[in-house]
Motif scaffolding. Structure first.
Motif, PDB file in Angstrom:
ATOM      1  N   GLU A 331       0.823  -1.218   0.000  1.00 18.61           N
ATOM      2  CA  GLU A 331       0.000   0.000   0.000  1.00 18.61           C
ATOM      3  C   GLU A 331       0.855   1.266   0.000  1.00 18.61           C
ATOM      4  OE1 GLU A 331      -2.781  -0.292   3.204  1.00 18.61           O
ATOM      5  OE2 GLU A 331      -3.776  -2.073   2.380  1.00 18.61           O
ATOM      6  N   ASP A 332       1.913   1.247  -0.796  1.00 20.92           N
ATOM      7  CA  ASP A 332       2.831   2.383  -0.879  1.00 20.92           C
ATOM      8  C   ASP A 332       2.765   2.969  -2.286  1.00 20.92           C
ATOM      9  OD1 ASP A 332       5.551   3.338   0.826  1.00 20.92           O
ATOM     10  OD2 ASP A 332       5.616   3.714  -1.339  1.00 20.92           O
ATOM     11  N   PRO A 333       2.763   4.306  -2.410  1.00 22.16           N
ATOM     12  CA  PRO A 333       2.583   4.934  -3.731  1.00 22.16           C
ATOM     13  C   PRO A 333       3.835   4.979  -4.603  1.00 22.16           C
ATOM     14  CG  PRO A 333       2.756   6.617  -2.052  1.00 22.16           C
ATOM     15  CD  PRO A 333       2.768   5.306  -1.324  1.00 22.16           C
ATOM     16  N   VAL A 334       4.924   4.342  -4.186  1.00 20.51           N
ATOM     17  CA  VAL A 334       6.203   4.499  -4.863  1.00 20.51           C
ATOM     18  C   VAL A 334       6.169   4.083  -6.335  1.00 20.51           C
ATOM     19  CG1 VAL A 334       7.040   2.211  -4.162  1.00 20.51           C
ATOM     20  CG2 VAL A 334       8.683   4.032  -4.627  1.00 20.51           C
ATOM     21  N   SER A 335       5.268   3.146  -6.697  1.00 19.19           N
ATOM     22  CA  SER A 335       5.241   2.632  -8.076  1.00 19.19           C
ATOM     23  C   SER A 335       4.007   3.072  -8.857  1.00 19.19           C
ATOM     24  CB  SER A 335       5.323   1.103  -8.062  1.00 19.19           C
ATOM     25  OG  SER A 335       6.504   0.649  -7.467  1.00 19.19           O
ATOM     26  N   VAL A 336       3.335   4.101  -8.376  1.00 21.11           N
ATOM     27  CA  VAL A 336       2.087   4.509  -9.030  1.00 21.11           C
ATOM     28  C   VAL A 336       2.320   4.937 -10.472  1.00 21.11           C
ATOM     29  CG1 VAL A 336       0.318   6.316  -9.073  1.00 21.11           C
ATOM     30  CG2 VAL A 336       0.778   5.075  -6.962  1.00 21.11           C
ATOM     31  N   LYS A 337       3.387   5.697 -10.728  1.00 23.02           N
ATOM     32  CA  LYS A 337       3.643   6.146 -12.107  1.00 23.02           C
ATOM     33  C   LYS A 337       3.867   4.948 -13.035  1.00 23.02           C
ATOM     34  CE  LYS A 337       6.331   9.368 -14.904  1.00 23.02           C
ATOM     35  NZ  LYS A 337       6.477   8.391 -15.994  1.00 23.02           N
ATOM     36  N   LEU A 338       4.600   3.942 -12.555  1.00 23.41           N
ATOM     37  CA  LEU A 338       4.816   2.728 -13.350  1.00 23.41           C
ATOM     38  C   LEU A 338       3.485   2.043 -13.646  1.00 23.41           C
ATOM     39  CD1 LEU A 338       7.953   1.010 -11.745  1.00 23.41           C
ATOM     40  CD2 LEU A 338       7.810   2.185 -13.938  1.00 23.41           C
ATOM     41  N   ALA A 339       2.622   1.958 -12.626  1.00 30.38           N
ATOM     42  CA  ALA A 339       1.319   1.304 -12.796  1.00 30.38           C
ATOM     43  C   ALA A 339       0.457   2.058 -13.802  1.00 30.38           C
ATOM     44  CB  ALA A 339       0.604   1.195 -11.450  1.00 30.38           C
ATOM     45  N   VAL A 340       0.507   3.382 -13.752  1.00 28.69           N
ATOM     46  CA  VAL A 340      -0.254   4.202 -14.698  1.00 28.69           C
ATOM     47  C   VAL A 340       0.248   3.972 -16.119  1.00 28.69           C
ATOM     48  CG1 VAL A 340      -0.760   6.566 -15.440  1.00 28.69           C
ATOM     49  CG2 VAL A 340      -0.925   5.945 -13.021  1.00 28.69           C
ATOM     50  N   ASP A 341       1.567   3.956 -16.295  1.00 30.19           N
ATOM     51  CA  ASP A 341       2.147   3.703 -17.625  1.00 30.19           C
ATOM     52  C   ASP A 341       1.728   2.330 -18.150  1.00 30.19           C
ATOM     53  OD1 ASP A 341       3.382   6.155 -17.540  1.00 30.19           O
ATOM     54  OD2 ASP A 341       5.323   5.364 -16.871  1.00 30.19           O
ATOM     55  N   LEU A 342       1.751   1.340 -17.279  1.00 36.08           N
ATOM     56  CA  LEU A 342       1.342  -0.011 -17.678  1.00 36.08           C
ATOM     57  C   LEU A 342      -0.122  -0.037 -18.085  1.00 36.08           C
ATOM     58  CD1 LEU A 342       3.123  -2.267 -15.028  1.00 36.08           C
ATOM     59  CD2 LEU A 342       3.407  -2.426 -17.500  1.00 36.08           C
ATOM     60  N   PHE A 343      -0.949   0.661 -17.325  1.00 30.34           N
ATOM     61  CA  PHE A 343      -2.378   0.701 -17.634  1.00 30.34           C
ATOM     62  C   PHE A 343      -2.609   1.269 -19.025  1.00 30.34           C
ATOM     63  CE2 PHE A 343      -6.627   2.290 -17.859  1.00 30.34           C
ATOM     64  CZ  PHE A 343      -7.387   1.423 -17.078  1.00 30.34           C
ATOM     65  N   VAL A 344      -1.935   2.342 -19.339  1.00 31.46           N
ATOM     66  CA  VAL A 344      -2.132   3.022 -20.615  1.00 31.46           C
ATOM     67  C   VAL A 344      -1.589   2.198 -21.781  1.00 31.46           C
ATOM     68  CG1 VAL A 344      -1.514   5.064 -21.973  1.00 31.46           C
ATOM     69  CG2 VAL A 344      -2.160   5.315 -19.569  1.00 31.46           C
ATOM     70  N   GLN A 345      -0.449   1.524 -21.568  1.00 27.15           N
ATOM     71  CA  GLN A 345       0.256   0.868 -22.662  1.00 27.15           C
ATOM     72  C   GLN A 345      -0.129  -0.590 -22.883  1.00 27.15           C
ATOM     73  OE1 GLN A 345       4.324   1.477 -21.467  1.00 27.15           O
ATOM     74  NE2 GLN A 345       4.105   3.717 -21.474  1.00 27.15           N
ATOM     75  N   ASN A 346      -0.559  -1.274 -21.837  1.00 32.71           N
ATOM     76  CA  ASN A 346      -0.758  -2.731 -21.930  1.00 32.71           C
ATOM     77  C   ASN A 346      -2.148  -3.117 -21.428  1.00 32.71           C
ATOM     78  OD1 ASN A 346      -0.669  -5.526 -21.718  1.00 32.71           O
ATOM     79  ND2 ASN A 346       1.437  -5.574 -20.996  1.00 32.71           N
ATOM     80  N   PRO A 347      -3.073  -3.464 -22.332  1.00 33.49           N
ATOM     81  CA  PRO A 347      -4.433  -3.830 -21.904  1.00 33.49           C
ATOM     82  C   PRO A 347      -4.471  -4.984 -20.898  1.00 33.49           C
ATOM     83  CG  PRO A 347      -4.371  -3.495 -24.279  1.00 33.49           C
ATOM     84  CD  PRO A 347      -2.952  -3.443 -23.813  1.00 33.49           C
ATOM     85  N   GLY A 348      -3.514  -5.916 -21.003  1.00 36.96           N
ATOM     86  CA  GLY A 348      -3.499  -7.055 -20.089  1.00 36.96           C
ATOM     87  C   GLY A 348      -3.128  -6.695 -18.664  1.00 36.96           C
ATOM     88  N   MET A 349      -2.582  -5.507 -18.467  1.00 40.61           N
ATOM     89  CA  MET A 349      -2.139  -5.079 -17.137  1.00 40.61           C
ATOM     90  C   MET A 349      -3.141  -4.175 -16.427  1.00 40.61           C
ATOM     91  SD  MET A 349       0.785  -6.355 -16.305  1.00 40.61           S
ATOM     92  CE  MET A 349       0.471  -7.865 -17.178  1.00 40.61           C
ATOM     93  N   ARG A 350      -4.247  -3.854 -17.085  1.00 39.73           N
ATOM     94  CA  ARG A 350      -5.127  -2.807 -16.549  1.00 39.73           C
ATOM     95  C   ARG A 350      -5.763  -3.186 -15.217  1.00 39.73           C
ATOM     96  NH1 ARG A 350      -7.316  -1.001 -22.551  1.00 39.73           N
ATOM     97  NH2 ARG A 350      -5.414   0.165 -23.034  1.00 39.73           N
ATOM     98  N   SER A 351      -6.256  -4.393 -15.132  1.00 39.82           N
ATOM     99  CA  SER A 351      -6.913  -4.809 -13.890  1.00 39.82           C
ATOM    100  C   SER A 351      -5.927  -4.825 -12.728  1.00 39.82           C
ATOM    101  CB  SER A 351      -7.541  -6.189 -14.084  1.00 39.82           C
ATOM    102  OG  SER A 351      -8.158  -6.624 -12.901  1.00 39.82           O
ATOM    103  N   SER A 352      -4.735  -5.390 -12.937  1.00 41.13           N
ATOM    104  CA  SER A 352      -3.725  -5.465 -11.869  1.00 41.13           C
ATOM    105  C   SER A 352      -3.232  -4.071 -11.478  1.00 41.13           C
ATOM    106  CB  SER A 352      -2.545  -6.327 -12.327  1.00 41.13           C
ATOM    107  OG  SER A 352      -2.958  -7.654 -12.580  1.00 41.13           O
ATOM    108  N   SER A 353      -3.065  -3.198 -12.475  1.00 42.76           N
ATOM    109  CA  SER A 353      -2.613  -1.832 -12.178  1.00 42.76           C
ATOM    110  C   SER A 353      -3.627  -1.094 -11.313  1.00 42.76           C
ATOM    111  CB  SER A 353      -2.385  -1.060 -13.486  1.00 42.76           C
ATOM    112  OG  SER A 353      -1.368  -1.652 -14.256  1.00 42.76           O
ATOM    113  N   LEU A 354      -4.907  -1.235 -11.661  1.00 40.02           N
ATOM    114  CA  LEU A 354      -5.947  -0.554 -10.886  1.00 40.02           C
ATOM    115  C   LEU A 354      -6.066  -1.116  -9.477  1.00 40.02           C
ATOM    116  CD1 LEU A 354      -8.927   0.099 -13.327  1.00 40.02           C
ATOM    117  CD2 LEU A 354      -7.358   1.754 -12.324  1.00 40.02           C
ATOM    118  N   THR A 355      -5.883  -2.425  -9.339  1.00 37.89           N
ATOM    119  CA  THR A 355      -5.936  -3.033  -8.006  1.00 37.89           C
ATOM    120  C   THR A 355      -4.872  -2.422  -7.108  1.00 37.89           C
ATOM    121  OG1 THR A 355      -6.784  -5.127  -8.883  1.00 37.89           O
ATOM    122  CG2 THR A 355      -5.744  -5.187  -6.719  1.00 37.89           C
ATOM    123  N   TYR A 356      -3.672  -2.241  -7.660  1.00 32.23           N
ATOM    124  CA  TYR A 356      -2.589  -1.610  -6.882  1.00 32.23           C
ATOM    125  C   TYR A 356      -2.930  -0.162  -6.550  1.00 32.23           C
ATOM    126  CZ  TYR A 356       1.736   1.018  -6.206  1.00 32.23           C
ATOM    127  OH  TYR A 356       2.684   1.889  -5.735  1.00 32.23           O
TER     128      TYR A 356
END
Length: 576
Positions: A331-356
């Motif tokens: 529950e730490d925001p350190v990787s939020v930018k990475l998760a956002v980039d993954l969400f935008v670029q990779n459809p398969g990562m969207r659910s996992s990125s949002l969960t984080y």
């Protein structure tokens, strides 16, 4: 049906609330030969590069009938399947994954390899090579006539039974406009029923694999893994499998077919990385202090960046999801930018990125990152925005100037789109965060957005309780009109809410009370239950009950929900 990609704002509670009478009606229609499936909601889900899969959401009646019909076949089909090495459902089977293989202390990979095969793929002995493959667009290419022949030969059953089952399948299958049915393609619905039928069609492939590999293979739906001693054996077996598939109008996906040596398998299945991440995950679950969690998050983030930049393995995405899962626990925001980039670029990562992202405490910085997702994402399917909105309705956005600013920014972005699914996203968002008049206006604008299908009207009926505090008569009139003239699906919601309105606050032993206030409190109170509480709150006020209901505040902890309920009936929250 709660696990489907697009959620129902009434939780299909109209069906559960009147389950006995609903089932009596279904039985009567089936026995009289009049049962027909209602048109499902068809939505698009992006796979990659803008290419979308057409998914379906059936009515709850049709989902139930489909499941019951295939359940009747289950025992017979499983009894005659050629091998126990074939699986099709997470609900009924458990299959080990590579990271669930326990580490053997300091053993070299060539010694671990036989044990790895046995634990992960259930192979009975060591093979030099592992072959992995799957089928091209399997569900879309299944011929319904061929499937019926296979099912009828495997499960001896009455012709009329198969007539009903395949009539239902054809009704639920995607068919654009008024084109004639192609008799091809199982409806892609995230329930078990179609998976069992698709599983049985590949029993012929299982026969080949069982004979050629001495039953040393694993098939997970259309994903196939087997072992061979020599590479030439893999080519022979793959050729035979493809010949069997061709006779059914199917084919192997050669782009995803690989013959891997132990060294290649170690690289692509990332065994060591998975074992290491299992230890990190276990540690993340046991840490208590925020400082310790933050330190581990910083270290994990560094490794995560290296993984994203350097990893070339076939299983990269699966390990990426594991990193996001670990970060979610911290529950730490350190990787939020990475998760956002993954969400935008990779459809398969969207659910996992949002969960984080959903596990991170609200702040203006995180809010701006979410707004960046909405700004940057290509609007190519019907699910992406809904996933974002669904996360936001579960996120703890504060009821203060920061939260109101964020809500205003999201609404300004969502309202620019004018199609049915964009309307649906806005409806779901305003159901929690919108002013009552905004919700009522959006319901009246449904046709302008083209939201005319039964599922969309159903959502309109479910969300109008948000306006019951400012215009009770209008809400009751909307329900009455829908009960008289609407489709059976939307009329069912309107009728159920009208019944709840008439009955008022439920007794503690009533099924509605148990539904709204379960013994095990929910961490996030669901929006569909909140909408029902709006109806009951106004019903009590109209009928002159000024009773405090402390149980509501015990279960409904969200400030937004409490604010709207207080506006409808402040008596519920007064001190006794």
């Amino acid at each position: 049906m709660r696990s489907l990609d697009i959620k129902d704002l009434h939780d299909y509670y109209d069906f559960n609330f009147a389950i006995e009478s609903k089932i009596d009606g279904i039985i009567e229609k089936v026995l009289s030969g009049l049962y027909r499936a209602e048109a499902p909601l068809v939505y698009k889900m992006e796979k990659k590069f803008g290419v979308c899969r057409h998914m379906m959401i059936p009515s709850p009646s049709d989902a139930l009938v489909f499941q019951v019909l295939t359940d009747e076949l289950h025992d017979t089909l499983i009894k005659v399947q050629p091998s126990k090495g074939a699986y099709y459902s997470r609900d009924r089977h458990f299959l080990s994954l590579p990271h669930e293989k326990k580490e053997a202390a300091s053993y070299p990979w060539f010694i671990l390899w036989p044990k790895f095969q046995e634990d992960v793929w259930k192979f009975s002995k060591s093979y030099k090579y592992i072959v992995t493959t799957d089928l091209s667009n399997y569900f879309d290419n299944i011929g319904l006539r061929e499937l019926r022949h296979v099912v009828s030969s495997l499960a001896k059953t009455k012709e009329v039974y198969l007539d009903l089952l395949f009539s239902l399948i054809e009704d639920l299958s995607w068919r654009p406009d008024y084109l004639p049915t192609s008799n091809k393609g199982l409806p892609t619905i995230n329930i078990e029923a179609p998976r069992l039928l698709a599983h049985s069609l590949l029993f012929e492939v299982d026969d080949v694999l069982k004979e050629r590999t001495n039953d040393n293979f694993v098939r997970w739906m259309d994903d196939i893994n087997f072992g061979v001693i020599k590479a030439i054996d893999a080519n022979i077996i793959l050729g035979e499998i493809n010949d069997v598939l061709k006779s059914r109008g199917l084919a192997l996906n050669l782009a995803k077919t690989a013959i891997m040596s132990p060294k290649e398998a170690q690289f692509h299945f990332m065994f060591k990385e998975n074992v290491r991440l299992s230890k990190v995950q276990k540690r993340a679950e046991t840490l208590k202090t925020n400082k310790a969690k933050h330190n581990l998050a910083l270290k994990t983030n560094k490794e995560f960046r290296r993984h994203l930049n350097c990893c070339k393995a076939r299983n990269k995405d699966k390990v990426t999801k594991r990193y996001l899962r670990i970060l979610s626990k911290l529950e730490d925001p350190v990787s939020v930018k990475l998760a956002v980039d993954l969400f935008v670029q990779n459809p398969g990562m969207r659910s996992s990125s949002l969960t984080y992202i959903s596990k991170i405490k609200f702040s203006k910085i995180i809010a701006k990152q979410i707004l960046r997702i909405i700004d940057d994402i290509d609007h190519l399917d019907n699910v992406t925005f809904f996933q974002i909105v669904d996360m936001l309705t579960k996120w703890d956005v504060p009821y203060d100037y920061r939260g109101k600013w964020f809500v205003s920014e999201v609404v300004n972005r969502l309202k620019h789109y004018e199609d049915p699914f964009s309307w649906l996203c806005l409806v779901n968002f305003l159901a929690k965060y919108g002013e009552p008049h905004e919700v009522l206006n959006l319901v009246s604008d449904a046709k302008k957005y083209g939201a005319k299908e039964a599922f969309f009207v159903r959502q309109a009926m479910a969300v109008v309780p948000r306006g019951i505090g400012i215009n009770c008569k209008s809400v009751l009139d909307i329900w009455s009109k829908e009960i008289s003239t609407g489709s059976s699906d939307s009329a069912s919601v309107a009728n159920n809410l009208h019944v709840i309105w008439d009955h008022g606050y439920p007794a503690t032993k009533h099924r509605l009370y148990q539904y709204l206030f379960p013994k095990n409190k929910q961490t996030v109170y669901p929006i569909y239950k909140f909408l029902i509480l709006c109806v009951i709150a106004k019903s009590e006020l109209v009928n002159g009950f000024t009773i405090a209901r402390p149980v509501v505040k015990e279960h409904v902890a969200n400030d937004w929900y409490i604010h709207w309920l207080k506006e409808i009936n402040s008596n519920w929250f007064k001190q006794e």
